[in-house]
Design an enzyme around this catalytic site. Structure first.
Site, mmCIF file in Angstrom:
data_model
loop_
_atom_site.group_PDB
_atom_site.id
_atom_site.type_symbol
_atom_site.label_atom_id
_atom_site.label_comp_id
_atom_site.label_asym_id
_atom_site.label_seq_id
_atom_site.Cartn_x
_atom_site.Cartn_y
_atom_site.Cartn_z
ATOM 1 N N CYS A 135 -13.566 -3.739 -30.171
ATOM 2 C CA CYS A 135 -13.707 -5.183 -30.389
ATOM 3 C C CYS A 135 -12.516 -5.740 -31.162
ATOM 4 C CB CYS A 135 -15.020 -5.519 -31.089
ATOM 5 S SG CYS A 135 -15.284 -4.829 -32.714
ATOM 6 N N CYS A 136 -12.343 -7.059 -31.044
ATOM 7 C CA CYS A 136 -11.263 -7.776 -31.704
ATOM 8 C C CYS A 136 -9.910 -7.297 -31.179
ATOM 9 C CB CYS A 136 -11.394 -7.629 -33.215
ATOM 10 S SG CYS A 136 -10.386 -8.795 -34.168
ATOM 11 N N ILE A 137 -9.039 -6.788 -32.028
ATOM 12 C CA ILE A 137 -7.719 -6.349 -31.611
ATOM 13 C C ILE A 137 -7.719 -4.919 -31.068
ATOM 14 C CG2 ILE A 137 -7.066 -5.478 -33.898
ATOM 15 C CD1 ILE A 137 -4.740 -7.295 -31.388
ATOM 16 N N THR A 197 -15.126 -6.653 -26.526
ATOM 17 C CA THR A 197 -15.530 -8.007 -26.871
ATOM 18 C C THR A 197 -14.539 -8.555 -27.891
ATOM 19 O OG1 THR A 197 -17.425 -9.413 -27.461
ATOM 20 C CG2 THR A 197 -17.087 -7.435 -28.793
#
Length: 224
Positions: A135-137, A197
């Site tokens: 998730c995220c980066i 995500t």
């Protein structure tokens, strides 16, 4: 038997380690699903330490494993001890630690190198067809290591809601496919068993990010 998931952290704090809310959300959603988990981190010095009040680097030196232990409430293991055969899936929360401590993405972008232990772990889970949640980066790790994979970091058009949209373009430059998704959505690359995500790549309310991480966990467990 309950499924068991390995969670890899990259420090403690959004600017130089794991994003704390994302990491906590991962653990809460795994716990709620009745899944066992164990937390790991590489035993190495951080790239640098950031004063989270000023948003500026300091002269301090901190250890990624030691800092990650704050989130894990002390229950953490050196990444060098992770045995892939003992786990059904892998999750790596985001935060700049992914781009600074688990790789050099923060300074080199698509030309970055990935920490050897992280690279070996991701490739081992992938080779054994075990699901990986990012998730995220952290989806950039998959983009760097798994040729042609599909991931999302949210939206590829920059706006107030999507201040980090340029990351999607860099993922495409690596030959991978970026799929635009909202904060409460995930993308599942069924071929590579990747679930991604955007989390804090989006400037969205905290509860929406928490729910989006939950969708990632749910989709990941659905691949087991």
């Amino acid at each position: 038997m309950s499924k068991k998931v390995a969670v890899i952290l990259s420090g403690c704090g959004v600017y130089d380690g794991s994003e704390i809310h994302e990491s906590s959300a991962v653990l809460v959603h795994l716990s709620r699903a009745g899944v066992q988990y164990e937390v790991f981190a590489p035993n190495k010095e951080q790239m640098h330490v950031v004063d989270h009040v000023k948003g500026q680097p300091t002269e301090e030196k901190r250890n990624v494993l030691t800092e990650s232990a704050r989130i894990a409430r002390g229950k953490i293991t050196d990444l060098a001890c992770l045995k892939v055969d003992s786990y059904d899936a892998l999750i790596i929360p985001g935060g700049f630690g992914v781009a600074k401590n688990l790789s050099t993405w923060a300074v080199e972008g698509k030309d970055c190198s990935v920490d050897k232990a992280i690279e070996e772990t991701i490739k081992a889970f992938h080779a054994k067809k075990k699901p990986i949640g990012l998730c995220c980066i952290s989806p950039v790790l998959a983009a760097k290591l798994i040729p042609g994979c599909e991931v999302t970091v949210g939206c590829d058009t920059e706006s107030e809601k999507w201040p980090h949209a340029g990351t999607a373009g860099t993922i495409k430059e690596l030959g991978c496919k970026h799929i635009n998704k909202e904060v409460n959505e995930v993308h599942v690359d069924a071929k590579n068993k990747l679930v991604t995500t955007c989390a804090f790549m989006s400037n969205s309310p905290l509860h929406e990010i928490f729910d989006g991480v939950g969708e990632m966990v749910t989709a990941l467990l659905g691949l087991l």
